[in-house]
Scaffold this active site. Structure first.
Site, PDB file in Angstrom:
ATOM      1  N   HIS A 245      34.637  39.388  38.716  1.00  0.00           N
ATOM      2  CA  HIS A 245      33.441  40.091  39.179  1.00  0.00           C
ATOM      3  C   HIS A 245      32.174  39.430  38.643  1.00  0.00           C
ATOM      4  O   HIS A 245      31.094  39.589  39.211  1.00  0.00           O
ATOM      5  CB  HIS A 245      33.473  41.558  38.737  1.00  0.00           C
ATOM      6  CG  HIS A 245      34.528  42.374  39.408  1.00  0.00           C
ATOM      7  ND1 HIS A 245      35.813  42.449  38.931  1.00  0.00           N
ATOM      8  CD2 HIS A 245      34.479  43.152  40.520  1.00  0.00           C
ATOM      9  CE1 HIS A 245      36.530  43.247  39.720  1.00  0.00           C
ATOM     10  NE2 HIS A 245      35.747  43.678  40.683  1.00  0.00           N
ATOM     11  N   ASP A 316      39.578  38.937  48.443  1.00  0.00           N
ATOM     12  CA  ASP A 316      39.018  39.979  47.595  1.00  0.00           C
ATOM     13  C   ASP A 316      37.547  40.100  47.975  1.00  0.00           C
ATOM     14  O   ASP A 316      37.026  39.328  48.792  1.00  0.00           O
ATOM     15  CB  ASP A 316      39.201  39.606  46.117  1.00  0.00           C
ATOM     16  CG  ASP A 316      39.155  40.824  45.187  1.00  0.00           C
ATOM     17  OD1 ASP A 316      38.711  41.903  45.626  1.00  0.00           O
ATOM     18  OD2 ASP A 316      39.543  40.679  44.020  1.00  0.00           O
TER      19      ASP A 316
END
Length: 667
Positions: A245, A316
């Site tokens: 992230h 993702d």
């Protein structure tokens, strides 16, 4: 919905059946069996790119304008429905922070509103993939009253295939009841790196065989409820020390090690998993230059060609820094498709993604035939998983199917099986009934949840709590002063391997001489930094359901049977402190019956208490030694309680009573 997108979707007239206020359920065989060839032939390039684009929307209903500013900033429109219409989206992704998941009825309403937008007034449009990350445990976008599960590492500690299947069925049935038809679960990463900042308890462990077995069982459970499952994060995110992230991780292990990380994905493919989600990581053994999400060697060479996966490949989220900080979105979208992905998930700039793909098709960098391959797979999946046949949720069934008593009981059962006892010096556990307890801990470990639950187990509990992960000196001093007044201290830790204040507090409490029982609530490694703790249990999470098992283990209501699903390294990282599969349990015992001899008169009356290891017999609250007691009078009641460190077997009889006669023998 343009004419091109709706062309030839249905081969006959559709029938709409009312399912509640403002809800239309499409149920006809025609809707369930579209002519996919004709659909693709009638779609514009933008409509095809739209099918490959799955992204989040802001709002709690299809026409909600309360988050219009956020929708405007990201998409240039006001409402969730307008986002679907603008891009002819193939799917949407729900998050709590985007206002999508307030409660089950609201979620169902949002799902139905967005599906109505997608299928159109005539019912001939393409229904949406409605998706969510509902892994259970740490990552769960919908909370109570939906079923809150202990999470994947708890499931790994329980190591029970039937419970894994049950967890999948709970996730699948509850999501489908709310109109969600894709659950981006389960996580199949092997958490082989204790310093992994993003996987941790989201993983079922580091044993390939265990994760394979439990992962396949979850997939079967989810998909049995008409919800697509997604194995993630391919080819394995479990050995990273960087959170994708926030950065781009690299794993440097060799192909032999990679093969171990691939085993759960192979098992998922064999189990028929609908989707595989990519990992934003560089796997040097396959492609030392490009992350998996953008690597043709990883997604096509490894996943498609070597492993034989024929289902949907999704990236993702493309707004994660591992992607967004490295390449422009136009380039990311093109590279992901070239690598082999079918779905562009949650691009932070959908317009840029569209523009990039359009330009690539225009230049011949990507052929439209390649786009058609992905669109075909998406549409075929929507047929296979019943999205065309039944895109809508039935509002009347939401409360009947979500958070049921049976589902909640299963979640508690997983917790009972997961409770893992790693240390139990001098048989301090289980605590004696009615013991006095001081409940403290790091605020991040939610000790305030455990305290009342200990009271429910019959303990006299003194509670003292403080917010934050690092206990202050004043809080530590209060706890030390209170420790001398109780039989035991229970401390909730939270990733204490990297928190000196938690380590110091447990050491100071242990120095008082009062036994300290640690509940390690997050990653399972805290035992290594608490040498002074008398007992350590892992709960694998901070929700009430996670405390359910460990609190009952402290009282002896359950015998802890969880086994470590990971290796626990020494505090200095040099060697293994506790191996994979380690877990203590209490000794068990079964009381033998007290026998009574009652004959006329008193001379031959007697009762006999047997000698049984692990059993203490009490009369009027006082311990009674084994032996035969003669000439008793009146009523004698004998109760059995477990000796220190023991629990009784299930259904054990623990009390016997007899009233002796006093008549004289007949002459």
């Amino acid at each position: 919905m343009t004419a091109a997108a709706t062309a030839l979707l249905m081969t006959g007239a559709g029938t709409a059946v009312a399912a509640g206020p403002g809800t239309t359920v499409i149920t006809t065989p025609a809707a369930a069996s579209p002519d996919i060839d004709a659909m693709i032939a009638g779609m514009s390039l933008d409509e095809k790119i739209g099918q490959m684009t799955w992204t989040h929307v802001y709002g709690s209903s299809a026409n909600d304008t309360s988050m219009a500013a956020s929708n405007q900033e990201r998409y240039g429109v006001n409402t969730p429905a307008e986002v679907v219409e603008k891009y002819n989206l193939g799917g949407v992704l729900y998050f709590a922070w985007s206002g999508n998941t307030n409660n089950p009825q609201q979620v169902a309403g949002l799902s139905n509103g967005l599906q109505q937008t997608a299928v159109g007034a005539d019912g001939k449009g393409i229904p949406l993939a409605v998706t969510i990350d509902q892994e259970g445990g740490l990552v769960a976008r919908i909370g109570s009253p939906a079923t809150v599960l202990p999470g994947n590492m708890a499931l790994g500690a329980a190591a029970n295939q039937d419970l894994a299947r049950a967890q999948g069925e709970i996730l699948g049935s509850e999501m489908r009841a709310m109109g969600i038809n894709v659950d981006f679960a389960p996580v199949l990463d092997l958490n082989s790196n204790p310093d992994n900042p993003v996987i941790g308890i989201r993983s079922m462990g580091e044993d390939p065989a265990l994760v394979s077995e439990l992962g396949a069982a979850q997939i079967n459970g989810i998909q049995a409820r008409s919800v697509g499952a997604a194995a993630k994060h391919f080819p394995g995110h479990g050995d990273t020390s960087v959170d994708s992230h926030y950065g781009l991780p690299t794993v440097t292990y060799d192909r032999a090690t990679l093969n171990k990380h691939l085993e759960p994905f192979k098992a998922a493919i064999d189990a028929g998993v609908d989707m595989v989600m990519t990992a934003h990581i560089i796997v040097e053994a396959i492609d030392p230059e490009m992350p998996g999400t953008l690597s043709h060697k990883v997604l096509t060479g490894l996943l498609r060609d070597e492993l034989g996966f024929k289902g949907l490949v999704t990236t993702d989220a493309l707004d994660m820094a591992a992607m967004a900080a490295e390449w422009p979105q136009e380039e990311i979208a093109v590279k992901a498709i070239q690598a082999g992905s079918d779905i562009l998930l949650n691009s932070p700039n959908v317009d840029a993604s569209f523009a990039g793909v359009r330009a690539a098709v225009g230049s011949g960098e990507i052929t439209e035939a390649r786009i058609d391959e992905s669109v075909r797979r998406i549409l075929e999946w929507k047929v296979k998983r019943g999205v065309f046949e039944q895109p809508m949720a039935d509002p009347a069934n939401v409360d009947k199917l979500v958070g049921t008593g049976g589902n909640l009981a299963t979640a508690n059962l997983i917790s009972d099986h997961a409770a893992t006892l790693l240390r139990n010096q001098e048989r301090v556990l289980p605590l004696a009934p009615g013991s006095s307890v001081l409940m403290v801990g790091a605020g991040s470990g939610r000790p305030e949840t455990a305290g009342p639950m200990l009271k429910e187990q019959g303990f006299a509990v003194t509670e003292d709590y403080e917010n934050g992960a690092s206990p202050s000196s004043a809080y530590r001093a209060r706890a030390v002063a209170a420790a001398s007044k109780v039989d035991a201290v229970v401390f909730a830790s939270y990733n204490a391997t990297s928190n000196a204040a938690q380590q110091q507090m447990v050491a100071e409490l242990a120095a008082t001489g009062t036994p300290v029982i640690v509940i390690a609530t997050r990653n399972p490694y805290d035992v290594s930094v608490f040498p002074g703790a008398a007992a350590v249990l892992n709960s694998y999470g901070i929700n009430r359901v996670n405390f359910h098992g460990v609190v009952r283990a402290i009282s002896g209501a359950v015998n802890p049977g969880g086994k470590l699903p990971v290796n626990i390294p020494e505090a200095d990282g040099d060697g293994v402190l506790l191996p994979l599969g380690f877990g203590l349990h209490y000794d068990t015992s079964t009381p033998e019956a007290v026998t009574f001899t009652d004959r006329p008169g008193k001379g031959q009356d007697a009762y006999t208490i047997p000698a049984v290891a692990g059993v203490v017999y009490l009369i009027e609250g006082k311990e009674a030694a084994a032996g035969t007691y003669r000439k008793p009078a009146g009523t004698v009641t004998v109760t059995a309680v477990p000796a220190k460190g023991y629990v009784f077997t299930d259904s054990a009889v623990t009390q016997w009573s007899h009233t002796f006669t006093t008549g004289l023998p007949k002459p």
